[in-house]
Design a protein around this motif. Structure first.
Motif, PDB file in Angstrom:
ATOM      1  N   ALA A 200      -8.177   0.261   8.627  1.00 38.24           N
ATOM      2  CA  ALA A 200      -7.866   1.442   9.433  1.00 38.24           C
ATOM      3  C   ALA A 200      -8.589   1.394  10.777  1.00 38.24           C
ATOM      4  O   ALA A 200      -8.020   1.757  11.815  1.00 38.24           O
ATOM      5  CB  ALA A 200      -8.238   2.712   8.668  1.00 38.24           C
TER       6      ALA A 200
ATOM      7  N   ALA B  29      -3.376   3.472   5.512  1.00 39.11           N
ATOM      8  CA  ALA B  29      -4.619   2.863   5.041  1.00 39.11           C
ATOM      9  C   ALA B  29      -5.625   3.914   4.602  1.00 39.11           C
ATOM     10  O   ALA B  29      -6.271   3.784   3.557  1.00 39.11           O
ATOM     11  CB  ALA B  29      -5.224   1.980   6.137  1.00 39.11           C
ATOM     12  N   MET B  30      -5.745   5.002   5.378  1.00 39.55           N
ATOM     13  CA  MET B  30      -6.708   6.038   5.047  1.00 39.55           C
ATOM     14  C   MET B  30      -6.293   6.834   3.802  1.00 39.55           C
ATOM     15  O   MET B  30      -7.117   7.132   2.930  1.00 39.55           O
ATOM     16  CB  MET B  30      -6.903   6.985   6.231  1.00 39.55           C
ATOM     17  CG  MET B  30      -7.684   6.382   7.378  1.00 39.55           C
ATOM     18  SD  MET B  30      -9.326   5.802   6.886  1.00 39.55           S
ATOM     19  CE  MET B  30     -10.098   7.354   6.403  1.00 39.55           C
TER      20      MET B  30
ATOM     21  N   SER C  50     -10.544   0.799   4.508  1.00 44.40           N
ATOM     22  CA  SER C  50     -11.140   1.585   5.596  1.00 44.40           C
ATOM     23  C   SER C  50     -11.417   0.698   6.809  1.00 44.40           C
ATOM     24  O   SER C  50     -11.271   1.141   7.959  1.00 44.40           O
ATOM     25  CB  SER C  50     -12.430   2.265   5.117  1.00 44.40           C
ATOM     26  OG  SER C  50     -13.461   1.316   4.879  1.00 44.40           O
TER      27      SER C  50
ATOM     28  N   LEU D 121      -2.269   3.116  10.203  1.00 41.55           N
ATOM     29  CA  LEU D 121      -3.618   3.676  10.082  1.00 41.55           C
ATOM     30  C   LEU D 121      -3.638   4.794   9.048  1.00 41.55           C
ATOM     31  O   LEU D 121      -4.522   4.845   8.190  1.00 41.55           O
ATOM     32  CB  LEU D 121      -4.065   4.183  11.450  1.00 41.55           C
ATOM     33  CG  LEU D 121      -5.466   4.762  11.615  1.00 41.55           C
ATOM     34  CD1 LEU D 121      -5.880   4.654  13.080  1.00 41.55           C
ATOM     35  CD2 LEU D 121      -5.554   6.228  11.194  1.00 41.55           C
ATOM     36  N   ARG D 122      -2.654   5.686   9.139  1.00 41.68           N
ATOM     37  CA  ARG D 122      -2.635   6.815   8.206  1.00 41.68           C
ATOM     38  C   ARG D 122      -2.433   6.340   6.772  1.00 41.68           C
ATOM     39  O   ARG D 122      -3.045   6.853   5.844  1.00 41.68           O
ATOM     40  CB  ARG D 122      -1.539   7.818   8.591  1.00 41.68           C
ATOM     41  CG  ARG D 122      -1.672   9.078   7.747  1.00 41.68           C
ATOM     42  CD  ARG D 122      -0.920  10.262   8.270  1.00 41.68           C
ATOM     43  NE  ARG D 122      -1.483  11.463   7.655  1.00 41.68           N
ATOM     44  CZ  ARG D 122      -0.797  12.549   7.376  1.00 41.68           C
ATOM     45  NH1 ARG D 122       0.483  12.625   7.666  1.00 41.68           N
ATOM     46  NH2 ARG D 122      -1.393  13.582   6.831  1.00 41.68           N
TER      47      ARG D 122
ATOM     48  N   ILE E 122     -13.421   7.694  10.444  1.00 46.96           N
ATOM     49  CA  ILE E 122     -13.185   6.502   9.620  1.00 46.96           C
ATOM     50  C   ILE E 122     -14.494   5.788   9.315  1.00 46.96           C
ATOM     51  O   ILE E 122     -14.703   5.295   8.196  1.00 46.96           O
ATOM     52  CB  ILE E 122     -12.182   5.558  10.316  1.00 46.96           C
ATOM     53  CG1 ILE E 122     -10.840   6.259  10.501  1.00 46.96           C
ATOM     54  CG2 ILE E 122     -11.988   4.285   9.503  1.00 46.96           C
ATOM     55  CD1 ILE E 122      -9.819   5.449  11.298  1.00 46.96           C
TER      56      ILE E 122
END
Length: 422
Positions: free
Chosen positions: A192, A24-25, A189, A21-22, A85
């Motif tokens: 994420a 991707a962001m 996004s 997740l991190r 997000i």
């Protein structure tokens, strides 16, 4: 768990999801920032416009940071991250539309430019909440004995995103154009959001739920300013980043000084992140916690030297090497600072301390971008970069001379205690 296990945090499934997740962001955010820098400078050919991008993000990020920290400490972290997000996704989609020729044909350049600035401003609001939320969620995913290792891997993933985001942006601008590059940002996004669904809802550990906001904010600021170790690390890094913000002027160097086009721009922009990433991977095996204070001072001093070399260079690969080494030394700074924050921050104050950190360090990137853009407008890009690097060196000398306690900082005993479960 064996002592100094370099994969300690990776043994927790949710932490691995958190890293995806991190990534991707960070990838999406850094790629988007590069695309917007390129687009804005292409529209204006004015280095001050690059500084304004930073200013548009720093104003809401600073003004909302403490309030965001209070909210993060009072609310459930997964739900807050979901909102962050979603907000970023809306902003990315708006920038996708603003770079679509079908949409913007017939619209004045000023209108497009001001619309981009407005969306960047909204991004600053999102970022005010995103940083404290991620910092707080990390502490709920892994046990305390794994905090130092988790901080290292989390920072490493941040650097991977920072490497790939600018590099992919530089090449994708050439291959598929600005518009479809923004479509790729929007896609990450959405990824994420999907990853976040795999993380369970976490408990709220704050014993002061419902605490009046002014008392809460005062307690958070007071804690940081009374903790000399945290305050010293944040202050030193803030000033170094503020005056060492050469990356904000990379479109000027790529287009007008080194003349290397968007591909060279992507390489230049990725170079410091590559260096920092390699340092962070190494730190999982060779910790920087022994004599941490002196190592932090030495790393930021070397960072300033690299910035000066970059500013004076007219050779592309020398410039790349200088930026790469600046990333190596910045990576050391990141590891030491994140370890200090994770070890010395109580669970119920993580949101507020992370918010103060975002004011000191996170927002100094954008304030540094504005400072670089303004000084470049006044004295030229080369002089502005050399001036910033010189100010970084002066800052290190002053900090080292005035703070013997900081010079003697050593985190190894505290790290050993946590790893032994004490």
């Amino acid at each position: 768990m064996k002592k100094n296990d370099p994969y300690a945090a990776l043994r927790y499934r949710e932490f691995n999801v958190f890293l995806l997740l991190r990534f991707a962001m960070v990838f999406a955010w850094s790629m988007q920032f590069i695309i917007i820098e390129w687009q804005v400078y292409s529209l204006t050919k004015n280095p001050l416009s690059l500084g304004i991008i930073g200013l548009m993000e720093i104003i809401p990020a600073i003004s909302m940071a403490l309030f965001a920290g209070h909210i993060v400490d009072q609310k459930e972290k997964k739900g807050l991250l979901l909102k962050c997000i979603l907000g970023f996704s809306v902003i990315s989609f708006g920038l996708f539309l603003l770079t679509w020729p079908v949409i913007v044909t017939g619209i004045s350049t000023h209108t497009i430019l001001y619309s981009i600035y407005f969306l960047v401003f909204l991004g600053g609001l999102v970022r005010a909440f995103l940083g404290p939320t991620i910092f707080s969620l990390l502490a709920l995913i892994v046990p305390k004995k794994s905090y130092p290792n988790a901080a290292t891997w989390s920072s490493s993933v941040w650097q991977i995103g920072s490497v790939l985001g600018p590099a992919v942006a530089g090449f994708s601008i050439t291959w598929i154009g600005v518009h479809w590059s923004m479509c790729l940002v929007f896609g990450f996004s959405i990824f994420a959001l999907t990853a976040l669904s795999q993380i369970a809802t976490k408990p709220i550990l704050n014993p002061k739920i419902g605490e009046p906001i002014m008392e809460s904010l005062k307690e958070g600021v007071k804690f940081v300013f009374q903790n000399k170790t945290i305050l010293g690390a944040l202050s030193l890094d803030m000033i170094a980043v503020l005056f060492g913000g050469a990356v904000a002027l990379l479109p000027v160097f790529a287009q007008d000084i080194l003349k290397v086009g968007p591909e060279g721009f992507g390489v230049l922009r990725a170079a410091p992140a590559v260096g920092a990433f390699l340092t962070l991977i190494l730190s999982a095996y060779i910790p920087f916690t022994k004599n941490a204070g002196m190592k932090l001072l030495a790393a930021i001093f070397a960072f300033g030297i690299c910035i000066i070399v970059f500013g004076l260079s007219t050779i592309f690969w020398l410039s790349v090497a200088a930026l790469f080494l600046s990333g190596v030394f910045d990576g050391i700074s990141v590891v030491i600072r994140q370890t200090i924050l994770q070890l010395k921050t109580p669970d119920h104050m993580r949101g507020r301390v992370a918010a103060v950190n975002s004011i000191f360090v996170g927002s100094s990137n954008e304030l540094g971008a504005f400072e670089s853009g303004l000084t470049a407008k006044l004295m030229g890009a080369v002089t502005a970069v050399v001036f910033g690097g010189s100010m970084t060196l002066i800052t290190v000398f002053i900090t080292g001379a005035l703070s013997p306690t900081f010079r003697q900082l050593d985190l190894q005993k505290e790290v050993d205690a946590h790893e032994n479960g004490e």
